[in-house]
Design an enzyme around this catalytic site. Structure first.
Site, PDB file in Angstrom:
ATOM      1  N   GLY A   1      10.892  -3.201   5.660  1.00  0.00           N
ATOM      2  CA  GLY A   1      10.150  -4.474   5.556  1.00  0.00           C
ATOM      3  C   GLY A   1       9.749  -4.755   4.122  1.00  0.00           C
ATOM      4  O   GLY A   1       9.971  -5.860   3.596  1.00  0.00           O
ATOM      5  N   HIS A   2       9.175  -3.760   3.465  1.00  0.00           N
ATOM      6  CA  HIS A   2       8.812  -3.920   2.050  1.00  0.00           C
ATOM      7  C   HIS A   2      10.067  -4.190   1.210  1.00  0.00           C
ATOM      8  O   HIS A   2      10.069  -5.051   0.329  1.00  0.00           O
ATOM      9  CB  HIS A   2       8.145  -2.646   1.524  1.00  0.00           C
ATOM     10  CG  HIS A   2       6.895  -2.233   2.230  1.00  0.00           C
ATOM     11  ND1 HIS A   2       6.833  -1.120   3.036  1.00  0.00           N
ATOM     12  CD2 HIS A   2       5.639  -2.759   2.241  1.00  0.00           C
ATOM     13  CE1 HIS A   2       5.605  -0.972   3.507  1.00  0.00           C
ATOM     14  NE2 HIS A   2       4.857  -1.956   3.055  1.00  0.00           N
TER      15      HIS A   2
ATOM     16  N   LEU B   1       6.747   2.992   1.736  1.00  0.00           N
ATOM     17  CA  LEU B   1       7.595   1.808   1.885  1.00  0.00           C
ATOM     18  C   LEU B   1       8.687   2.005   2.927  1.00  0.00           C
ATOM     19  O   LEU B   1       9.212   3.100   3.094  1.00  0.00           O
ATOM     20  CB  LEU B   1       8.206   1.455   0.530  1.00  0.00           C
ATOM     21  CG  LEU B   1       7.186   1.211  -0.583  1.00  0.00           C
ATOM     22  CD1 LEU B   1       7.896   0.773  -1.868  1.00  0.00           C
ATOM     23  CD2 LEU B   1       6.121   0.198  -0.195  1.00  0.00           C
ATOM     24  N   HIS B   2       8.986   0.914   3.630  1.00  0.00           N
ATOM     25  CA  HIS B   2      10.040   0.890   4.638  1.00  0.00           C
ATOM     26  C   HIS B   2      10.887  -0.364   4.413  1.00  0.00           C
ATOM     27  O   HIS B   2      10.669  -1.093   3.431  1.00  0.00           O
ATOM     28  CB  HIS B   2       9.434   0.929   6.048  1.00  0.00           C
ATOM     29  CG  HIS B   2       8.345  -0.093   6.261  1.00  0.00           C
ATOM     30  ND1 HIS B   2       8.580  -1.442   6.210  1.00  0.00           N
ATOM     31  CD2 HIS B   2       7.017   0.045   6.479  1.00  0.00           C
ATOM     32  CE1 HIS B   2       7.445  -2.097   6.433  1.00  0.00           C
ATOM     33  NE2 HIS B   2       6.480  -1.219   6.585  1.00  0.00           N
TER      34      HIS B   2
ATOM     35  N   LYS C   1       4.919 -10.163   9.378  1.00  0.00           N
ATOM     36  CA  LYS C   1       4.323  -9.123  10.218  1.00  0.00           C
ATOM     37  C   LYS C   1       2.799  -9.232  10.226  1.00  0.00           C
ATOM     38  O   LYS C   1       2.156  -9.039  11.257  1.00  0.00           O
ATOM     39  CB  LYS C   1       4.761  -7.757   9.691  1.00  0.00           C
ATOM     40  CG  LYS C   1       3.919  -6.558  10.108  1.00  0.00           C
ATOM     41  CD  LYS C   1       4.323  -6.087  11.458  1.00  0.00           C
ATOM     42  CE  LYS C   1       3.490  -4.974  12.053  1.00  0.00           C
ATOM     43  NZ  LYS C   1       2.596  -4.233  11.229  1.00  0.00           N
TER      44      LYS C   1
ATOM     45  N   MET D   1       0.837  -1.201   0.000  1.00  0.00           N
ATOM     46  CA  MET D   1       0.000   0.000   0.000  1.00  0.00           C
ATOM     47  C   MET D   1       0.879   1.261   0.000  1.00  0.00           C
ATOM     48  O   MET D   1       0.409   2.358   0.286  1.00  0.00           O
ATOM     49  CB  MET D   1      -0.961   0.013   1.192  1.00  0.00           C
ATOM     50  CG  MET D   1      -1.926  -1.176   1.156  1.00  0.00           C
ATOM     51  SD  MET D   1      -3.518  -0.853   1.899  1.00  0.00           S
ATOM     52  CE  MET D   1      -3.037  -0.527   3.580  1.00  0.00           C
ATOM     53  N   GLY D   2       2.153   1.093  -0.303  1.00  0.00           N
ATOM     54  CA  GLY D   2       3.050   2.250  -0.380  1.00  0.00           C
ATOM     55  C   GLY D   2       3.548   2.687   0.983  1.00  0.00           C
ATOM     56  O   GLY D   2       3.431   1.962   1.972  1.00  0.00           O
TER      57      GLY D   2
HETATM   58  P1  AMP Z   1       1.407  -3.019   3.483  1.00  0.00           P
HETATM   59  O1  AMP Z   1       1.976  -1.991   2.556  1.00  0.00           O
HETATM   60  O2  AMP Z   1       1.419  -2.612   4.913  1.00  0.00           O
HETATM   61  O3  AMP Z   1       0.097  -3.561   2.983  1.00  0.00           O
HETATM   62  O4  AMP Z   1       2.422  -4.240   3.434  1.00  0.00           O
HETATM   63  C1  AMP Z   1       2.813  -4.837   2.220  1.00  0.00           C
HETATM   64  C2  AMP Z   1       3.560  -6.108   2.506  1.00  0.00           C
HETATM   65  O5  AMP Z   1       4.716  -5.836   3.296  1.00  0.00           O
HETATM   66  C3  AMP Z   1       2.725  -7.115   3.289  1.00  0.00           C
HETATM   67  O6  AMP Z   1       2.973  -8.414   2.792  1.00  0.00           O
HETATM   68  C4  AMP Z   1       3.244  -6.941   4.681  1.00  0.00           C
HETATM   69  O7  AMP Z   1       3.090  -8.102   5.482  1.00  0.00           O
HETATM   70  C5  AMP Z   1       4.704  -6.666   4.433  1.00  0.00           C
HETATM   71  N1  AMP Z   1       5.289  -5.990   5.600  1.00  0.00           N
HETATM   72  C6  AMP Z   1       4.772  -4.936   6.295  1.00  0.00           C
HETATM   73  N2  AMP Z   1       5.554  -4.623   7.349  1.00  0.00           N
HETATM   74  C7  AMP Z   1       6.591  -5.500   7.337  1.00  0.00           C
HETATM   75  C8  AMP Z   1       7.733  -5.712   8.169  1.00  0.00           C
HETATM   76  N3  AMP Z   1       7.988  -4.945   9.239  1.00  0.00           N
HETATM   77  N4  AMP Z   1       8.578  -6.720   7.848  1.00  0.00           N
HETATM   78  C9  AMP Z   1       8.343  -7.513   6.771  1.00  0.00           C
HETATM   79  N5  AMP Z   1       7.293  -7.374   5.941  1.00  0.00           N
HETATM   80  C10 AMP Z   1       6.415  -6.378   6.221  1.00  0.00           C
END
Ligand code: AMP
Length: 289
Positions: free
Chosen positions: A31-32, A28-29, A152, A25-26
């Protein structure tokens, strides 16, 4: 390369070969970025999507203020080795329209029944219907060979695995481990909402999960002790409110009295004064999620 429409993505897809796909969902950090880097190591081509999915937000949640940082995101994706970024419009992804009021919604939605009502589903009953629907749509457009998700969001991983199984997608799901800040806070796009005090208070969640993890490593298997280790740490922090702590089977999501050979997901959610935080650890899950 930016692809901002479904026809644009489909026109490029034949050139992509064995494709790894990272939906986001953008905002980005790291984790992404770790998911993109892993996809780059394992696949010929990597595509990420940036799409803030209205169907997974309820009225009163943060859809309108969800952080939008597209230019920075694209820089990070480039540096991580991402080849394509897919950024469709809401109108294109929801051709029958999308309202946040579920009774008024029109069109086709996907429910992963049996895996969507526990944990996050208790607090956010609309959430996994929205997630399953958008993941299915994104899979239909991007037709990846492998799709990458973060541990996560552990329940999301279970929901997506069930979606792939039940809807017969020929897509391999890979789960990447949770990336954390140096002090243990799980990275999240919503961490930006935290005030310094909430940021510090929020550490109690991972502190509790880690305490339970240490007990598990010492051989503790019974629910009461593992659950108490997590909830005690959270309840000791007056600035947050505990929403739930779940000790569940990693595939069925059934709450466990004792952790057996399949291991468990120990997951929790707390509310700080500025945002809610979720996190989890795996206890003895042989092959991860
Ligand atoms: P989101 O943008 O929050 O929808 O996350 C996109 C993807 O990144 C999803 O598969 C999340 O599980 C993964 N994600 C989010 N936060 C983390 C994190 N801290 N470490 C690893 N993957 C993550």
């Amino acid at each position: 390369k930016r692809l901002t429409s479904i026809p644009a993505f489909r026109a490029e897809r034949p050139k992509m070969g064995h494709l790894g796909f990272v939906p986001t969902m953008g905002n980005l950090h790291a984790g992404h970025v770790s998911l993109v880097e892993r996809a780059k190591r394992e696949c010929e081509t990597v595509a990420a999507s940036i799409f803030i999915n209205p169907a997974q937000f309820a009225r009163g949640e943060d859809l309108d203020k969800y952080p939008r940082t597209v230019e920075e995101d694209i820089e990070k994706l480039k540096r991580a080795g991402c080849d394509y970024v897919f950024m469709p419009s809401v109108a294109e992804m929801y051709p029958s329209g999308i309202t946040l009021d579920i009774p008024d919604q029109q069109g086709t939605f996907i429910e992963v029944r049996g895996k969507s009502h526990q944990m996050e589903g208790i607090i956010r009953p609309h959430f996994f219907r929205g997630v399953a629907t958008i993941v299915a749509k994104l899979f239909n457009v991007t037709t990846p060979n492998v799709a990458y998700f973060g541990q996560k969001d552990a329940q999301q991983c279970v929901v997506v695995r069930n979606l792939v199984h039940d809807l017969l997608y020929d897509i391999k799901i890979v789960v990447g481990e949770t990336v954390r800040e140096p002090d243990g806070l799980a990275m999240s796009s919503r961490n930006g909402y935290l005030s310094p005090s909430d940021r510090e208070a929020g550490l109690c969640l991972y502190r509790g999960l880690s305490a339970a993890q240490r007990l598990f490593a010492q051989g503790v298997r019974d629910r009461a002790r593992l659950h108490a280790a997590a909830t005690d740490a959270i309840n000791a922090e007056p600035r947050v409110k505990l929403q739930y702590v779940s000790l569940a089977h990693p595939r069925t999501l059934e709450e466990l009295d004792t952790v057996g050979p399949d291991g468990a997901i120990l997951a929790g959610a707390i509310q700080t004064s500025s945002t809610r935080l979720i996190d989890n650890v795996l206890l003895g899950v042989p092959d991860g999620l």
